[in-house]
Design a protein around this motif. Structure first.
Motif, PDB file in Angstrom:
ATOM      1  N   ALA A 163      -7.754   1.938 -31.488  1.00 47.93           N
ATOM      2  CA  ALA A 163      -8.619   3.123 -31.567  1.00 47.93           C
ATOM      3  C   ALA A 163      -9.529   3.246 -30.346  1.00 47.93           C
ATOM      4  N   GLU A 164      -9.816   2.124 -29.661  1.00 46.54           N
ATOM      5  CA  GLU A 164     -10.678   2.176 -28.486  1.00 46.54           C
ATOM      6  C   GLU A 164      -9.969   2.738 -27.250  1.00 46.54           C
ATOM      7  N   LEU A 165      -8.673   3.034 -27.385  1.00 44.54           N
ATOM      8  CA  LEU A 165      -7.952   3.697 -26.290  1.00 44.54           C
ATOM      9  C   LEU A 165      -8.137   5.206 -26.323  1.00 44.54           C
ATOM     10  N   ALA A 166      -8.846   5.732 -27.322  1.00 37.41           N
ATOM     11  CA  ALA A 166      -9.061   7.180 -27.430  1.00 37.41           C
ATOM     12  C   ALA A 166      -9.709   7.713 -26.160  1.00 37.41           C
ATOM     13  N   GLY A 167      -9.074   8.737 -25.595  1.00 37.33           N
ATOM     14  CA  GLY A 167      -9.587   9.371 -24.394  1.00 37.33           C
ATOM     15  C   GLY A 167      -9.208   8.686 -23.101  1.00 37.33           C
ATOM     16  N   GLU A 168      -8.546   7.523 -23.175  1.00 35.38           N
ATOM     17  CA  GLU A 168      -8.163   6.816 -21.951  1.00 35.38           C
ATOM     18  C   GLU A 168      -6.919   7.449 -21.334  1.00 35.38           C
ATOM     19  N   PRO A 169      -6.912   7.644 -20.002  1.00 37.16           N
ATOM     20  CA  PRO A 169      -5.699   8.164 -19.340  1.00 37.16           C
ATOM     21  C   PRO A 169      -4.616   7.090 -19.325  1.00 37.16           C
ATOM     22  N   LEU A 170      -3.449   7.420 -19.827  1.00 34.98           N
ATOM     23  CA  LEU A 170      -2.362   6.449 -19.982  1.00 34.98           C
ATOM     24  C   LEU A 170      -1.284   6.670 -18.938  1.00 34.98           C
ATOM     25  N   ILE A 171      -0.897   5.599 -18.258  1.00 36.55           N
ATOM     26  CA  ILE A 171       0.277   5.655 -17.387  1.00 36.55           C
ATOM     27  C   ILE A 171       1.493   5.484 -18.286  1.00 36.55           C
ATOM     28  N   SER A 172       2.295   6.539 -18.379  1.00 37.70           N
ATOM     29  CA  SER A 172       3.336   6.625 -19.406  1.00 37.70           C
ATOM     30  C   SER A 172       4.721   6.367 -18.829  1.00 37.70           C
TER      31      SER A 172
ATOM     32  N   ALA B 223      -2.111   1.268 -12.389  1.00 41.38           N
ATOM     33  CA  ALA B 223      -3.283   0.843 -13.157  1.00 41.38           C
ATOM     34  C   ALA B 223      -4.284   0.125 -12.253  1.00 41.38           C
ATOM     35  N   SER B 224      -3.781  -0.729 -11.362  1.00 41.28           N
ATOM     36  CA  SER B 224      -4.639  -1.459 -10.434  1.00 41.28           C
ATOM     37  C   SER B 224      -5.440  -0.516  -9.562  1.00 41.28           C
ATOM     38  N   ALA B 225      -4.829   0.626  -9.200  1.00 43.59           N
ATOM     39  CA  ALA B 225      -5.494   1.612  -8.338  1.00 43.59           C
ATOM     40  C   ALA B 225      -6.450   2.515  -9.101  1.00 43.59           C
ATOM     41  N   GLY B 226      -6.554   2.326 -10.427  1.00 44.24           N
ATOM     42  CA  GLY B 226      -7.497   3.110 -11.200  1.00 44.24           C
ATOM     43  C   GLY B 226      -6.995   4.456 -11.653  1.00 44.24           C
ATOM     44  N   LEU B 227      -5.669   4.663 -11.633  1.00 43.99           N
ATOM     45  CA  LEU B 227      -5.111   5.957 -12.024  1.00 43.99           C
ATOM     46  C   LEU B 227      -4.907   6.079 -13.529  1.00 43.99           C
ATOM     47  N   GLY B 228      -5.223   5.055 -14.258  1.00 43.79           N
ATOM     48  CA  GLY B 228      -5.072   5.071 -15.709  1.00 43.79           C
ATOM     49  C   GLY B 228      -4.904   3.659 -16.215  1.00 43.79           C
TER      50      GLY B 228
ATOM     51  N   SER C  67      -3.429   6.963 -31.247  1.00 44.93           N
ATOM     52  CA  SER C  67      -4.717   6.302 -31.095  1.00 44.93           C
ATOM     53  C   SER C  67      -5.653   7.082 -30.179  1.00 44.93           C
ATOM     54  N   GLY C  68      -5.127   8.101 -29.530  1.00 45.77           N
ATOM     55  CA  GLY C  68      -5.965   8.972 -28.705  1.00 45.77           C
ATOM     56  C   GLY C  68      -5.801   8.809 -27.218  1.00 45.77           C
ATOM     57  N   ALA C  69      -4.910   7.918 -26.755  1.00 50.88           N
ATOM     58  CA  ALA C  69      -4.658   7.802 -25.320  1.00 50.88           C
ATOM     59  C   ALA C  69      -3.984   9.075 -24.818  1.00 50.88           C
ATOM     60  N   THR C  70      -4.362   9.519 -23.631  1.00 45.58           N
ATOM     61  CA  THR C  70      -3.867  10.787 -23.087  1.00 45.58           C
ATOM     62  C   THR C  70      -2.979  10.516 -21.893  1.00 45.58           C
ATOM     63  N   PRO C  71      -1.710  10.950 -21.909  1.00 53.84           N
ATOM     64  CA  PRO C  71      -0.835  10.726 -20.750  1.00 53.84           C
ATOM     65  C   PRO C  71      -1.463  11.261 -19.469  1.00 53.84           C
ATOM     66  N   SER C  72      -1.467  10.406 -18.444  1.00 54.95           N
ATOM     67  CA  SER C  72      -2.100  10.769 -17.178  1.00 54.95           C
ATOM     68  C   SER C  72      -1.083  10.854 -16.049  1.00 54.95           C
ATOM     69  N   VAL C  73      -0.291   9.801 -15.904  1.00 57.92           N
ATOM     70  CA  VAL C  73       0.752   9.748 -14.871  1.00 57.92           C
ATOM     71  C   VAL C  73       2.052   9.345 -15.557  1.00 57.92           C
ATOM     72  N   LEU C  74       3.132  10.053 -15.267  1.00 58.12           N
ATOM     73  CA  LEU C  74       4.444   9.714 -15.825  1.00 58.12           C
ATOM     74  C   LEU C  74       5.247   8.927 -14.803  1.00 58.12           C
ATOM     75  N   VAL C  75       5.663   7.728 -15.179  1.00 60.21           N
ATOM     76  CA  VAL C  75       6.568   6.937 -14.346  1.00 60.21           C
ATOM     77  C   VAL C  75       7.970   7.215 -14.864  1.00 60.21           C
ATOM     78  N   ALA C  76       8.641   8.143 -14.206  1.00 59.62           N
ATOM     79  CA  ALA C  76       9.918   8.634 -14.734  1.00 59.62           C
ATOM     80  C   ALA C  76      11.035   7.615 -14.595  1.00 59.62           C
ATOM     81  N   THR C  77      10.952   6.759 -13.585  1.00 56.01           N
ATOM     82  CA  THR C  77      11.942   5.702 -13.426  1.00 56.01           C
ATOM     83  C   THR C  77      11.338   4.412 -13.976  1.00 56.01           C
ATOM     84  N   PRO C  78      11.911   3.853 -15.053  1.00 55.72           N
ATOM     85  CA  PRO C  78      11.288   2.678 -15.671  1.00 55.72           C
ATOM     86  C   PRO C  78      11.038   1.567 -14.661  1.00 55.72           C
ATOM     87  N   GLY C  79       9.793   1.160 -14.537  1.00 54.39           N
ATOM     88  CA  GLY C  79       9.443   0.096 -13.603  1.00 54.39           C
ATOM     89  C   GLY C  79       8.037  -0.388 -13.856  1.00 54.39           C
ATOM     90  N   TYR C  80       7.917  -1.581 -14.450  1.00 48.45           N
ATOM     91  CA  TYR C  80       6.598  -2.079 -14.803  1.00 48.45           C
ATOM     92  C   TYR C  80       5.771  -2.448 -13.584  1.00 48.45           C
TER      93      TYR C  80
END
Length: 304
Positions: free
Chosen positions: A192-201, A239-244, A219-232
């Motif tokens: 629930a604490e992820l509510a409003g957090e930008p999610l790298i999807s 995430a390290s750069a602060g984009l979500g 839980s309220g996480a909001t998609p921010s950046v879509l990584v269309a090619t699966p790659g962790y």
């Protein structure tokens, strides 16, 4: 009698200089390896390691046991090699398929053991995303494939000619930029604490992740950046750069190439199970031997 797996763990720590580095080499989690070492110390009746801020060093008793353990493990390797010749594993080919994380983090120590035990078997390894690996095994293009499935989510469907054997279950954890407020806590993070957090999807182009990200969305996480090619690796870098924030398997977070903050999520919320897929009903000595090594390496190290 000492367990050879625990003796090998002690030797690995002696060579790597730390439990964390030895765990990465063996394909364990550090807590699972520490547990094996604690059991060995109880069997020995004395301390074998001294932990310090830079790693771990052997005590006098540890040095003595490591010297004997190397001899024992060498003898076991020779015995396995001689048995291999008796059981028809003195030649042939073993073709493996793996997704990238498992290929980098899990396979190398098992392949190393297999090569020492069965040096005459020719090995080949190819990267396959899980569904493609299953298809390749069914088609006879490879002998074994490492696959994964997420919870929540549906496991990949298998043809009737294939079987799947679970090897390792790991939690999914939160990754953030270093210093992020959510990464600072020592307790598990309620979803629930992820509510409003930008999610790298990684959905919708990563079907195996859809149910996981549906839970995060509820839980309220909001998609921010879509990584269309699966790659962790890319998810961790963004995430390290602060984009979500991202949610990735624990072994991915532990070995991220970019600095990230991490936090365990509420217990049992999100998981990934790694399995090996093989054909049933056919004689495959090399594949069977490799599956046995996988069971020995990872069956003891399932984080819960």
């Amino acid at each position: 009698m000492y367990d050879p797996v625990r003796l090998a763990a002690l030797v690995a720590v002696a060579e790597a200089g730390s439990i964390t580095r030895a765990a990465e080499r063996l394909g364990y989690t550090p807590p699972a390896l520490s547990q094996q070492l604690a059991k060995l110390e109880r069997e020995a009746g004395t301390a074998l390691l001294v932990r310090h801020h830079r790693g771990a060093r052997l005590t006098g008793a540890g040095e003595l046991l490591v010297a004997r353990a190397r001899r024992v493990l060498d003898e076991l390797d020779r015995a396995r090699h001689e048995l291999a010749r008796l059981t028809g594993l003195a030649g042939g080919t073993l073709r493996l398929g793996t997704f990238q994380t498992a290929g980098i983090q899990l396979l190398p120590p098992v392949l190393s053991t297999f090569r020492r035990t069965y040096p005459d078997v020719e090995l080949s390894v190819a990267f396959h995303e899980p569904t493609a690996g299953i298809t390749a095994v069914a088609a006879g293009e490879i002998d074994l494939a490492l696959t994964h499935a997420y919870e929540p989510g549906e496991p990949p469907s298998l043809p009737a000619t294939l079987s799947s054997e679970p090897l390792l279950t790991e939690e999914l954890v939160l990754v953030t930029a270093p210093g992020h407020a959510l990464a600072g806590g020592s307790t598990r993070l309620p979803l629930a604490e992820l509510a409003g957090e930008p999610l790298i999807s990684m959905a919708p182009d990563h079907p195996a992740r859809r149910e996981v990200e549906a839970v995060l969305a509820r839980s309220g996480a909001t998609p921010s950046v879509l990584v269309a090619t699966p790659g962790y690796a890319l998810v961790c870098a963004l995430a390290s750069a602060g984009l979500g924030v991202g949610v990735v398997p624990e072994m991915v977070a532990r070995t991220a190439a970019t600095p990230v903050g991490t936090r365990l999520l509420e217990a049992g919320a999100l998981r990934r199970t790694i399995s090996v897929v093989h054909r049933t009903g056919e004689a495959a000595p090399a594949a069977d031997a490799f599956r046995a090594l996988l069971r020995g390496a990872f069956g003891r190290a399932r984080p819960v």
